[in-house]
Design an enzyme around this catalytic site. Structure first.
Site, mmCIF file in Angstrom:
data_model
loop_
_atom_site.group_PDB
_atom_site.id
_atom_site.type_symbol
_atom_site.label_atom_id
_atom_site.label_comp_id
_atom_site.label_asym_id
_atom_site.label_seq_id
_atom_site.Cartn_x
_atom_site.Cartn_y
_atom_site.Cartn_z
ATOM 1 N N ASP A 178 40.408 47.643 26.874
ATOM 2 C CA ASP A 178 41.282 46.334 26.493
ATOM 3 C C ASP A 178 42.473 46.911 25.389
ATOM 4 O OD1 ASP A 178 42.743 44.185 25.663
ATOM 5 O OD2 ASP A 178 40.883 42.820 25.990
ATOM 6 N N ALA A 220 38.832 38.282 38.810
ATOM 7 C CA ALA A 220 40.019 37.733 38.022
ATOM 8 C C ALA A 220 40.996 37.404 38.716
ATOM 9 C CB ALA A 220 40.350 38.949 37.054
ATOM 10 N N ASP A 222 36.316 37.863 44.462
ATOM 11 C CA ASP A 222 36.349 36.446 44.448
ATOM 12 C C ASP A 222 37.903 35.859 44.967
ATOM 13 O OD1 ASP A 222 35.457 33.751 44.458
ATOM 14 O OD2 ASP A 222 36.410 33.618 42.440
ATOM 15 N N GLU A 228 46.146 34.702 49.277
ATOM 16 C CA GLU A 228 45.152 33.472 49.352
ATOM 17 C C GLU A 228 45.836 32.545 49.836
ATOM 18 O OE1 GLU A 228 43.437 33.113 45.731
ATOM 19 O OE2 GLU A 228 42.660 35.050 45.657
ATOM 20 N N HIS A 251 37.582 32.365 46.197
ATOM 21 C CA HIS A 251 38.182 31.878 44.793
ATOM 22 C C HIS A 251 37.171 30.907 44.125
ATOM 23 C CE1 HIS A 251 42.076 32.337 42.235
ATOM 24 N NE2 HIS A 251 40.986 32.051 41.481
ATOM 25 N N GLY A 309 35.325 31.213 41.347
ATOM 26 C CA GLY A 309 35.104 31.295 39.953
ATOM 27 C C GLY A 309 35.105 30.280 38.986
#
Length: 524
Positions: free
Chosen positions: A170, A230, A255, A260, A278, A280
């Site tokens: 990161d 994510a 996910d 989509e 999706h 999450g």
């Protein structure tokens, strides 16, 4: 009384908040676009989740709209530039579903490691294939974390509880923060080579798109497991399918997908691939949290003008706004310049104010600068969340003020310190317009354009001609051209506003020109 349209399903408690605060809230879910276009002009606010698309047509028809509130973090369904041009504030709720999303990623890790979905289908079909489903332990394995922000740090905490080793990539994670959350900060190449399991927790930006490209996927350990809860587009789906089929990647659990709803996908049907739609943020707790937050935020704005978690609006009072507005724009654009020029982990950011601007409220200016610096990697960061995000990542932020400015009436200077050194950028507001006035200690005077080329070169004859020829051959028109240099034959820079975005191939050719040290495309 302000009116809000709740176009997607929210908790009844959120509806109650609107009404208790004195906001008239109408719940009309499942509207077609035509139905939404017919009624949106009657409302001051629009509350959505992910189903309703607040595109340019909807915003154009919303003549009275003042605020769009997204119950959740992602705002892919909201046309933010169009909303900004129309003066519509766009808010989200970035922290309401962090734990839920992190827990889903952990659940996907277990499902992959023990092949739970396939084992369930097999067993319920009357088979007893005990030897077929040989799993792996998570204990003692190395988890590679791409993105160590709010959600990523929660995943790291849970993984450490499972006695996993966690390495994290990161650029905004400081060494001190890495120690604090118990991870080893590494570069991406190191993570790819070491991780037994990789999980992604970063927004989708130009810098993170296909961060697990075909090239990077090929660098992973044989048998690696990959989890993406994510954003779709962080992983090259076609390349991943090939590596799943040939056995290099041991399994993947997604996910999120590039397109989509994912009714069909290149990954579907691959052995040891797990897909969820999706989910999450799909827990009762998370849905309640983000719904309540968005209702509070929208009510505050409509009733008092207070702005919280706005993606496109500074948090300033009505009295301060006229004086601060041009400097907020300068701080954000100068920060975006700095953020696009930094490729290594950021340790500190210093913002210096000189002249008249030093007498103003610096908080919104600093927040705007921080948002600009971090947005190339964290698309959803905003002026409200930027200071908290910087603190979360262990980035030291400092301000300094100087009442006098030697040349300009007001000057803002942003200095970014990374693990590789410092980079400094200065700007001013001239005739109400933000301008870049110094880069790498070299003076210049350049307006910000939507798309710009930055080139650092040795000041030798022929450079400008060669650059112009390359741009002309590629059909890229020059809008502005500004130069700075130390002295003849030494370090120089060109900041070129262009009407067409240069492709990667063209930027590569510019880098290959004689005497060129660095070339980048910048977007503002």
């Amino acid at each position: 009384m302000p009116r809000v349209l709740i176009a997607d399903k929210l908790s009844p408690a959120a509806v109650a908040i609107f009404k208790d605060r004195g906001v008239d809230a109408d719940v009309k879910t499942g509207l077609t676009k035509d139905e939404l276009l017919k009624i949106i002009g009657d409302y001051d606010g629009l509350a959505v989740r992910s189903a309703t698309k607040a595109d340019k047509d909807v915003i154009a028809a919303a003549k009275n709209l003042k605020v769009i509130g997204r119950a959740g973090i992602g705002v892919d369904n909201v046309d933010i530039p169009t909303a900004t041009a129309a003066g519509v504030v766009v808010m989200n709720t970035p922290f309401g579903n962090s734990i839920t999303t992190a827990e889903h990623a952990i659940a996907m890790m277990f499902a992959l490691a023990r092949q739970l979905p396939a084992a369930d289908v097999s067993t319920q079909a009357g088979k007893w294939e005990k030897n077929r489903f040989m799993g792996v332990e998570l204990y003692g394995k190395t988890l590679g974390l791409i993105g160590a922000g709010n959600i990523g740090s929660i995943v790291a905490d849970r993984a450490l509880g499972l006695k996993m080793k966690v390495v994290a990539y990161d650029p905004f994670l400081s060494p001190d923060r890495a120690v604090e959350i118990g991870v080893e900060k590494v570069e991406l190449e190191d993570l790819l080579a070491r991780a037994d399991l990789i999980t992604l927790h970063t927004p989708l930006t130009d810098k993170t798109r296909n961060i697990l490209s075909a090239e990077n996927l090929a660098k992973t350990k044989k048998g690696v497991l990959i989890v993406n809860c994510a954003r779709g587009g962080l992983v090259d789906e076609a390349a991943l399918r090939k590596l799943l089929d040939d056995g290099h990647v041991g399994g993947a659990a997604f996910d999120v997908f590039v397109e989509e709803p994912a009714k069909a996908n290149v990954l579907f049907g691959a052995e040891n691939f797990i897909a969820t739609p999706h989910l999450g943020a799909s827990t009762n707790e998370a849905q309640e949290n983000v719904a309540l937050q968005v209702a509070e935020q929208m009510s505050d704005y409509l009733l008092t003008g207070a702005v919280t978690n706005a993606l496109n609006s500074p948090s300033v009072t009505a009295e301060e706004a006229p004086r601060l507005k041009p400097f907020v724009a300068l701080a954000e654009k100068l920060g975006a310049f700095a953020g696009q020029m930094v490729d290594f982990g950021i340790k500190s950011i210093d913002i210096a104010y000189e002249g008249e601007v030093a007498k103003l409220n610096a908080r919104p200016l600093t927040a705007a600068a921080l948002a600009g610096v971090m947005r190339p990697m964290l698309a959803e960061v905003n002026m409200v969340s930027a200071p908290a995000v910087a603190k979360e990542r262990g980035i030291t932020v400092s301000e300094s003020r100087q009442d006098d400015s030697p040349i300009y009436e007001s000057l803002i200077r942003i200095t970014v310190t990374t693990e590789k050194g410092k980079r400094s950028f200065a700007g001013s507001v001239l005739a109400g317009t933000p301008r870049v006035i110094e880069v790498k200690g070299m003076d210049l005077d350049a307006p910000f354009g939507p798309t710009m080329l930055y080139v650092n070169n040795v000041d030798k004859p022929g450079f400008i001609g060669n650059l112009g020829a390359l741009l002309a051959d590629a059909g890229v028109n020059i809008a502005t051209f500004n130069l700075g240099r130390v002295s003849a034959g030494e370090d120089a820079i060109a900041l070129v506003g262009v009407d067409q975005a240069p492709g990667d191939d063209l930027v590569g050719k510019i880098r290959d020109l004689p005497h060129v040290k660095e070339a980048r495309t910048l977007r503002f």
